[in-house]
Design an enzyme around this catalytic site. Structure first.
Site, PDB file in Angstrom:
ATOM      1  N   ASP A  60       0.942  -1.323  -0.123  1.00 41.59           N
ATOM      2  CA  ASP A  60       0.020  -0.051  -0.005  1.00 41.59           C
ATOM      3  C   ASP A  60       0.862   1.379   0.021  1.00 41.59           C
ATOM      4  O   ASP A  60       1.929   1.174   0.605  1.00 41.59           O
ATOM      5  CB  ASP A  60      -1.012  -0.085   1.343  1.00 41.59           C
ATOM      6  CG  ASP A  60      -2.410   0.860   1.268  1.00 41.59           C
ATOM      7  OD1 ASP A  60      -2.064   2.071   0.667  1.00 41.59           O
ATOM      8  OD2 ASP A  60      -3.138   0.242   2.045  1.00 41.59           O
TER       9      ASP A  60
ATOM     10  N   ASP B 236      -3.161  -3.100  -2.058  1.00 42.89           N
ATOM     11  CA  ASP B 236      -3.825  -1.749  -2.619  1.00 42.89           C
ATOM     12  C   ASP B 236      -3.102  -1.245  -4.106  1.00 42.89           C
ATOM     13  O   ASP B 236      -1.795  -1.196  -3.956  1.00 42.89           O
ATOM     14  CB  ASP B 236      -3.730  -0.691  -1.573  1.00 42.89           C
ATOM     15  CG  ASP B 236      -4.450   0.469  -1.865  1.00 42.89           C
ATOM     16  OD1 ASP B 236      -4.411   0.847  -3.013  1.00 42.89           O
ATOM     17  OD2 ASP B 236      -4.962   1.055  -0.743  1.00 42.89           O
TER      18      ASP B 236
ATOM     19  N   ASP C 168      -2.877   1.200  -5.149  1.00 40.27           N
ATOM     20  CA  ASP C 168      -2.135   2.812  -5.108  1.00 40.27           C
ATOM     21  C   ASP C 168      -0.632   2.430  -4.663  1.00 40.27           C
ATOM     22  O   ASP C 168       0.293   3.445  -4.698  1.00 40.27           O
ATOM     23  CB  ASP C 168      -2.716   3.675  -4.273  1.00 40.27           C
ATOM     24  CG  ASP C 168      -2.782   3.272  -2.972  1.00 40.27           C
ATOM     25  OD1 ASP C 168      -1.913   2.784  -2.318  1.00 40.27           O
ATOM     26  OD2 ASP C 168      -3.998   3.836  -2.266  1.00 40.27           O
TER      27      ASP C 168
ATOM     28  N   GLU D 187      -9.037  -0.902  -4.319  1.00 43.47           N
ATOM     29  CA  GLU D 187      -8.925   0.573  -4.787  1.00 43.47           C
ATOM     30  C   GLU D 187      -8.719   0.899  -6.081  1.00 43.47           C
ATOM     31  O   GLU D 187      -8.107   1.688  -6.541  1.00 43.47           O
ATOM     32  CB  GLU D 187      -7.646   1.401  -3.945  1.00 43.47           C
ATOM     33  CG  GLU D 187      -7.754   1.421  -2.388  1.00 43.47           C
ATOM     34  CD  GLU D 187      -8.807   2.590  -1.979  1.00 43.47           C
ATOM     35  OE1 GLU D 187      -8.882   3.406  -2.626  1.00 43.47           O
ATOM     36  OE2 GLU D 187      -9.161   2.410  -0.732  1.00 43.47           O
TER      37      GLU D 187
HETATM   38 MN   LIG Z   1      -5.092   0.932   1.766  1.00 43.20          MN
END
Ligand SMILES: [Mn+2]
Length: 304
Positions: free
Chosen positions: A121, A225, A227, A270
């Protein structure tokens, strides 16, 4: 060759955890794009088993309530798949879904021992309602799983501390607030911030993380995640942050690890299709899950 655990794809249709709720559309978009067919292989079935949807809400407190309610529903779906011997693949959705996913995994293994978790993440996701200005639940799942935060997220199945601090490793963090870092430091969670990833390479970090989460546990999983990736490889995420992990490095390191018998669940979160550019982020999500789950890649990795 034996048949490997079925990949049970579960859509986590939740965007109420973030201020931009576009991630709510992520699971359906990846489903429509053919994710299940992409992950199926001769010795591994992959199929969608459920889409779990959060109740739409606008106000911060109501959104937190909605996410708590959603977490219970998601957890029960994940737990049922674990009971049936499948490997849940939770497809987000904003990252607040992790509270439900990993609470279910921890509860399913509670009698046998602790679970480990690798959390990749750009953020630490270690806010509590007290430390968070936005009150956005997607900034809270790490704290919640460690037992800190709102009871609706920490205490699913009636107990908290789903992940012990020593059994959690976070990789790729580069955007966070002091209170989050302070909480994780006070608990002794191993965080590999982005400068460390740049210095050592993602592969070396992942290898160390894997050893840590397997050490004192009976099962482990991965929460990715999108991102965490560099925005060049994943522009369509809830909260992109510059200078992230290169997709090629992630693919190389992750390959085949889902075929480890101790690996019991995986989550990709995400994905925001409204912000994607030419399907680049969707392709990254496909590639990451495929690299992680492909049985034949596991065999190649073991042979190498
Ligand atoms: Mn996250």
């Amino acid at each position: 060759m034996k048949k490997h655990k079925t990949l049970a794809l579960i859509g986590a249709e939740v965007g109420e955890g973030a201020s931009d709720s576009g991630c709510k559309l992520g699971a359906q978009a990846l489903r429509d794009r053919g994710l299940a067919a992409h992950l199926a292989e001769p010795h591994r079935d992959a199929r969608w088993v459920d889409m779990v949807r959060a109740r739409p809400e606008d106000q911060p407190q109501a959104r937190l309530d909605s996410v708590e309610e959603f977490s219970v529903k998601l957890a029960s779906v994940v737990r049922r798949q674990l009971q049936q011997g499948a490997m849940p693949v939770v497809v987000g959705g904003d990252h607040s879904c992790a509270a439900g996913t990993w609470s279910a995994v921890a509860d399913a293994w509670r009698d046998k021992g602790d679970i480990g978790l690798i959390w990749i993440d750009a953020h630490l996701d270690a806010h509590t309602p007290e430390s968070s200005d936005s009150l956005a639940p997607h900034g809270m799942p790490v704290a919640a799983l460690l037992g800190h935060g709102s009871p609706g997220l920490t205490s699913l199945y009636g107990w908290k501390g789903k992940i012990k601090p020593g059994n959690l490793v976070i990789i790729g963090a580069r955007s966070y607030e002091p209170a989050e870092r302070a909480l994780l430091e006070s608990l002794g969670v191993r965080v590999m911030y982005m400068p460390e990833v740049d210095r050592r390479g993602f592969g070396a970090c992942f290898t160390e993380a894997l050893a840590l989460v397997r050490q004192r546990t009976v099962a482990w999983g991965l929460s990715f995640d999108l991102d965490a990736l560099d925005p060049a490889d994943a522009p369509g995420t809830g909260t992109p942050v510059e200078a992230g992990i290169a997709l090629v490095e992630a693919l190389q390191a992750l390959r085949g690890h889902a075929a480890d018998p101790a690996c019991v669940a995986v989550e990709v979160t995400e994905y925001n299709p409204l912000h994607d550019v030419d399907g680049r982020t969707a392709e990254s999500a496909f590639a990451l899950l495929s690299a992680f789950a492909r049985v034949e890649l596991r065999e190649q990795a073991l042979a190498a």
